[in-house]
Design a protein around this motif. Structure first.
Motif, PDB file in Angstrom:
ATOM      1  N   PHE A 150      -4.589  -3.768   0.449  1.00 47.94           N
ATOM      2  CA  PHE A 150      -4.092  -2.491  -0.037  1.00 47.94           C
ATOM      3  C   PHE A 150      -3.004  -1.946   0.884  1.00 47.94           C
ATOM      4  N   SER A 151      -2.305  -2.824   1.582  1.00 52.91           N
ATOM      5  CA  SER A 151      -1.292  -2.386   2.535  1.00 52.91           C
ATOM      6  C   SER A 151       0.119  -2.674   2.044  1.00 52.91           C
ATOM      7  N   SER A 152       1.054  -1.888   2.533  1.00 53.71           N
ATOM      8  CA  SER A 152       2.459  -2.162   2.272  1.00 53.71           C
ATOM      9  C   SER A 152       2.879  -3.460   2.960  1.00 53.71           C
ATOM     10  N   HIS A 153       2.147  -3.844   3.984  1.00 52.62           N
ATOM     11  CA  HIS A 153       2.450  -5.093   4.694  1.00 52.62           C
ATOM     12  C   HIS A 153       2.245  -6.297   3.775  1.00 52.62           C
ATOM     13  N   ALA A 191       0.117   3.447   1.689  1.00 49.95           N
ATOM     14  CA  ALA A 191       0.583   3.951   0.393  1.00 49.95           C
ATOM     15  C   ALA A 191      -0.146   3.301  -0.790  1.00 49.95           C
ATOM     16  N   PRO A 192      -0.346   1.973  -0.803  1.00 47.35           N
ATOM     17  CA  PRO A 192      -1.102   1.388  -1.919  1.00 47.35           C
ATOM     18  C   PRO A 192      -2.550   1.848  -1.960  1.00 47.35           C
ATOM     19  N   LEU A 193      -3.128   2.111  -0.798  1.00 45.25           N
ATOM     20  CA  LEU A 193      -4.507   2.592  -0.737  1.00 45.25           C
ATOM     21  C   LEU A 193      -4.620   3.982  -1.339  1.00 45.25           C
ATOM     22  N   GLY A 194      -3.632   4.843  -1.062  1.00 45.49           N
ATOM     23  CA  GLY A 194      -3.634   6.168  -1.655  1.00 45.49           C
ATOM     24  C   GLY A 194      -3.570   6.105  -3.178  1.00 45.49           C
ATOM     25  N   LEU A 195      -2.732   5.205  -3.692  1.00 39.20           N
ATOM     26  CA  LEU A 195      -2.622   5.015  -5.134  1.00 39.20           C
ATOM     27  C   LEU A 195      -3.950   4.554  -5.735  1.00 39.20           C
TER      28      LEU A 195
END
Length: 304
Positions: free
Chosen positions: A132-135, A83-87
């Motif tokens: 860039f991960s939700s992790h 998700a952060p990568l998509g943003l």
């Protein structure tokens, strides 16, 4: 952050896997990029769903950098992304829309079994798959809550289980099935499930090129993935078999993940608030492009 630096950072997080060729795909196929992780389990739709005028063609990638660049360049029609990568990709000008959550929850903090509790994680080496991960977002939230100082290590997910086993790292947080693989090697335990850090959180999202996302075909495609999520809920055995074919992971390990309800598939909705929170996290950590601050989530999010 410019595009070259962005792609350079992502290149550090490669998977050891075979990338399918982008050539020889059916002309009527809609190409969807994914990685061989259970976060992208809904890619079983390519085996269980046929659209009225299209088929789903899965394109397996070996790194986040490759999948992000393929989507930006139009080599695929859509992709499951962190998700952060998509943003971050959208803020760099990629003509994409986010339409669906790949699942909710789905990960765990796996540590050496000698680590007694969360407070004992202070000062330890913990691996994440990407900045860039939700992790990373979830681990940062856990560290702030418990006032932990962690030694973060960027590591390719397939390397994490053995790195924990040999003592190279003290713990990791990543998509399944690598958490289960770490536990199966022995000497490891679950310190916390990601749902305990932030209940019902998003992780990966389905991003489509804008024209597809806004079309009737895009809506039918999303419904196909929703049907796949229903199959996962209703028939774990069949879903595990299909996942073995699509992801290349062992059926027994996939079933192990599903039986424990580590990830949930009954709610695939995306909220503006959750995306805003991730956007603010990227800004706080100085990740993404200079345009990220001005990114309009309403222009990125399409509810289908």
């Amino acid at each position: 952050m410019n595009r070259r630096k962005f792609i350079g950072i992502l290149s550090a997080f490669s998977f050891i896997a075979t990338t399918n060729s982008l050539a020889q795909v059916p002309k009527i196929g809609i190409k969807i990029g994914y990685l061989p992780v259970t976060d992208h389990l809904m890619m079983i739709a390519k085996e269980s769903f046929v659209g009225s005028s299209f088929t789903i063609v899965g394109v397996k990638f070996s790194s986040w950098a490759d999948i992000a660049e393929a989507l930006r360049a139009g080599a695929v029609d859509g992709a499951f992304l962190l998700a952060p990568l998509g943003l971050a990709l959208k803020s760099m000008g990629a003509d994409i829309k986010v339409v669906l959550s790949a699942h909710k929850n789905g990960s765990a903090v796996i540590v050496n079994e000698k680590i007694a509790d969360i407070n004992a994680l202070d000062g330890k080496k913990v691996a994440i798959p990407s900045r860039f991960s939700s992790h990373y977002f979830l681990l940062d939230k856990l560290a702030k809550k418990h006032k932990l100082k962690l030694n973060l290590i960027d590591m390719a997910p397939p390397e994490m289980p053995s790195a924990l086993k040999t003592g190279v790292i003290d713990g990791f947080i990543v998509a399944e099935p690598f958490g289960q693989l770490g536990l199966n090697l022995g000497g490891a335990k679950v310190l916390a499930y990601s749902r305990e850090i932030l209940p019902n959180h998003i992780c990966c999202t389905l991003n489509l090129n804008s024209s597809l996302a806004l079309s009737s075909v895009g809506k039918e495609l999303v419904n196909g993935f929703k049907q796949a999520s229903k199959l996962i809920i209703e028939d774990e055995s069949l879903a595990s078999v299909l996942a073995n074919k699509v992801l290349g992971q062992k059926t027994s390990v996939i079933k192990q993940v599903l039986e424990q309800n580590i990830a949930t598939y009954d709610d695939l909705s995306l909220s503006k608030e959750s995306l805003e929170e991730l956007k603010n996290f990227l800004i706080e950590k100085n990740l993404g492009s200079k345009n990220l601050t001005n990114l309009d989530i309403d222009e990125y999010l399409v509810a289908l």
